[in-house]
Design an enzyme around this catalytic site. Sequence first.
Site, PDB file in Angstrom:
ATOM      1  N   LYS A  54       0.854  -1.206   0.000  1.00  0.00           N
ATOM      2  CA  LYS A  54       0.000   0.000   0.000  1.00  0.00           C
ATOM      3  C   LYS A  54       0.879   1.241   0.000  1.00  0.00           C
ATOM      4  CE  LYS A  54      -4.165  -1.555   2.374  1.00  0.00           C
ATOM      5  NZ  LYS A  54      -4.740  -1.870   3.672  1.00  0.00           N
ATOM      6  N   GLN A  98      -5.389  -0.816   9.868  1.00  0.00           N
ATOM      7  CA  GLN A  98      -5.442  -2.206   9.388  1.00  0.00           C
ATOM      8  C   GLN A  98      -6.076  -3.091  10.465  1.00  0.00           C
ATOM      9  OE1 GLN A  98      -3.959  -2.861   6.252  1.00  0.00           O
ATOM     10  NE2 GLN A  98      -4.648  -4.979   6.339  1.00  0.00           N
ATOM     11  N   ASP A 121     -11.968   3.919   4.046  1.00  0.00           N
ATOM     12  CA  ASP A 121     -12.433   2.542   3.826  1.00  0.00           C
ATOM     13  C   ASP A 121     -13.847   2.338   4.363  1.00  0.00           C
ATOM     14  OD1 ASP A 121     -12.291   0.055   2.705  1.00  0.00           O
ATOM     15  OD2 ASP A 121     -10.900  -0.807   4.152  1.00  0.00           O
TER      16      ASP A 121
END
Length: 300
Positions: A54, A98, A121
């Site tokens: 990422k 995460q 997200d």
Amino acid sequence: MTATIIDGKAFAENLRGRISSHVARLKAEHGVTPGLAVVIVGSDPGSQVYVASKARLTVEVGMHSEKYELPEATSEAEVLALVARLNADPAIHGILVQLPLPPQIDSNAIIALISSDKDVDCFTPASVGKLTIGLPGPVSCTPLGCLMLLRETLGDLSGLEAVIVGRSNLVGKPMAQLLLRENCTVTVAHSRTRNLAEVVRRADIVIAAVGRPNLIRGDWIKPGATVIDVGINRVPAPERGEGKTRLVGDVDFASAVTVAGAITPVPGGVGPMTIACLLANTVTTASLIHGLVPPRDLTA
Ligand code: NDP
């Protein structure tokens, strides 16, 4: 019959090319460099590889990247303090924590603190609510990537039977919302679903998001169906040498490829799309934070 292989890697590369152009324009015309911060707690090797790629791809498209790798024993208060600092940092337009987090940290408390302006997200309750009732807002990266691949493969999805296996907040539930928006008839299956094979056999579209290697076999799939395999599972691969592993999906690719109309491979299917969509969402949040109209060609 052999299915068309849906090349998520190539699609994602193309998407990142378009993202780079938008980033260059934001910098040149508005002096804005979109910035993405990724926070990872603990040392799960899979997550670390994912976070490293990422960060690399964020820089490759011209964006500012910050990566916070915190030790397994990090306290909830420390993560909350970091998120609060990133919320206030004008160089950061997207925050991704995460998941999963270690057990001493309440994920819901961390998610609730992420500024909804920087929620790339679609984690926060406010963003999930907007997605559910169809208001503009961020769209979860993995389901968005799956939707883009489906649109590319099938065009109009209206009226198709979609079966999603897995009901997580991260993948299964937002995927169901997106497919409902597309006018699919949506079934969400999970670990308590009875006769899973029969449920899957009804589907024109199968989304597998379970985390069980090769769970869904070719004889569960309706001939010609489109199969999107979200699962990422590491399994032993003695053929590659002692102690070696390889990645497989939730779908038994070898049998499914002979029945499906189209299928994503693992790796090289959904994974690259997730990262590309994260970058696309960060361009969107950066534009909105600076009062600009976000580009329309980056999301489905
Ligand atoms: P979760 O563990 O949060 O959810 C798994 C879901 O699968 C649950 O709803 C569970 O049901 C269901 N399930 C478990 N076992 C079975 C079974 N035998 N039959 C039917 N359903 C079952 O996982 P995630 O959604 O976070 O991730 C799913 C997979 O996708 C993982 O392999 C993950 O690594 C991968 N992933 C890949 C991404 C990518 O970019 N490609 C991004 C995110 C995830 P119940 O709710 O009843 O427990």
